[in-house]
Design an enzyme around this catalytic site. Structure first.
Site, PDB file in Angstrom:
ATOM      1  CE  LYS A  80     -17.869  17.358 -30.952  1.00 42.56           C
ATOM      2  NZ  LYS A  80     -16.601  17.606 -30.244  1.00 42.56           N
ATOM      3  CD  GLN A 119     -15.767  17.784 -26.577  1.00 43.44           C
ATOM      4  OE1 GLN A 119     -16.153  16.995 -27.439  1.00 43.44           O
ATOM      5  NE2 GLN A 119     -15.663  19.081 -26.794  1.00 43.44           N
ATOM      6  CG  ASP A 123     -11.170  15.490 -32.382  1.00 39.00           C
ATOM      7  OD1 ASP A 123     -11.881  16.105 -33.201  1.00 39.00           O
ATOM      8  OD2 ASP A 123     -11.036  15.828 -31.185  1.00 39.00           O
TER       9      ASP A 123
END
Ligand code: NAD
Length: 309
Positions: free
Chosen positions: A71, A115, A140
């Site tokens: 990412k 994450q 996110d």
């Protein structure tokens, strides 16, 4: 089995029981992701700053290490600034919350991605960390404020995988309005927010899950099936209505029949579904690439909002 190479083309001439049939159209992620990234890049040109994505990871689970580095790398490749905080698995909750607070206050940071999941041994609460992220930087899209905005039809940052599924379908001209969409899986990460986005797009939505008594009968009603379960090849051809569109979100590592040490990635949908469905997204090379593209797109949107464009 038909060739599921992600070329976006129809593959003709597959045979089942001697009858000539047409295999499913492949909903390849790469071209759809490239289109989304082109939009992100065009928006970036109009920004007064270079957007910055910061990725935070706890522990060294190999899949998480791979995803977080990828990412951060992809952000750089698109011309964004990026940062990666790799924290030890025994990091304290206070230290993580302090890091998130400092990123929230840093005007150079546009987006923060923590994450998930955290290592099983970690004492840090995922819920507390997600709640600590400034919703305006929550690229996110998992903060409850953004969940609420999704369900209230207000603008907010959308969770990357569900938004990526919608972008994938749109790229291939598959309209869901008036269609019966069956989503298998009800997680906060995929199934539930995807149901909200499908409703927004005027689909009739059913969410099936581990307690659904007759999964096959439920899935067979669908014009569009989305599998987000995490069970290799759970969805078989017998469960899919001929001509349905099938999107496979699942990513499962199974033993490699060729003996490869790292195993092999397969989805939740059995490859034989390609003989029944009108369109099928491959694993790998389908929804996964869309998720990363959507994250970068969200980072640009967050930067736009922070600079009130
Ligand atoms: P999760 O474990 O949080 O949720 C799984 C869901 O599946 C649950 O709601 C459960 O009720 C349901 N379920 C379990 N067994 C079932 C069964 N036998 N029949 C029907 N429903 C059943 O998982 P998640 O985070 O939503 O992820 C699902 C899958 O998607 C995983 O394979 C994950 O790796 C993958 N994933 C892929 C991406 C991507 O970018 N492609 C992103 C996120 C998750």
């Amino acid at each position: 089995m038909p060739d599921l190479s992600p070329d976006g083309a129809r593959i003709d001439g597959a045979r089942i029981d001697g009858a000539r049939i047409e295999a499913a159209r492949v909903l390849a992620g790469e071209p759809a992701a490239a289109a989304l990234l082109a939009q992100a890049q065009a928006k970036m040109q109009a920004l007064p700053i270079v957007p910055k994505l910061v990725v935070v990871r706890i522990g060294d689970d190999p899949a998480s290490v791979y995803y977080t580095r990828m990412k951060a790398r992809r952000a750089k490749k698109l011309g964004m600034a990026s940062g990666l905080h790799e924290l030890p698995s025994d990091v304290s909750e206070t230290a993580v919350l302090e890091l998130v607070a400092s990123l929230n206050h840093d005007p150079l940071v546009s987006g923060i991605l923590v994450q998930l999941p955290f290592p099983k041994t970690s004492a840090v609460s995922q819920a507390k960390v997600l709640a600590a992220i400034d919703p305006a930087k929550d690229v996110d899209g998992l903060h409850v404020a953004n969940t609420g905005r999704l369900w209230a039809d207000e603008p907010g940052l959308l969770p990357c995988t569900p938004a990526g599924v919608m972008a994938l379908l749109a790229h291939y001209g598959i309209a869901v309005a008036g269609q019966h969409v069956v989503i298998v899986g009800r997680s906060h990460l995929v199934g539930k927010p995807l149901a909200g986005l499908m409703l927004r797009a005027n689909a009739t939505v059913t969410i099936a899950h581990s307690r659904t008594p007759d999964l096959a009968a439920t899935v067979r009603q669908a014009d569009v099936v989305v599998a987000a379960v995490g069970r290799p090849w759970l969805i078989t051809a017998a469960m899919v209505r001929p001509g349905a569109v099938v999107v496979d979100v699942g990513i499962n590592r199974v033993p490699d029949p060729d003996g490869g040490e790292d195993g092999k990635l397969v989805g939740d949908v059995h490859p034989e579904v390609a003989m029944v469905a009108s369109a099928l997204s491959p694993v790998p090379g389908g929804v996964g690439v869309m998720t990363v593209a959507q994250l970068l797109y969200n980072t640009v949107l967050a930067a736009e909002q922070q600079h009130q464009l």
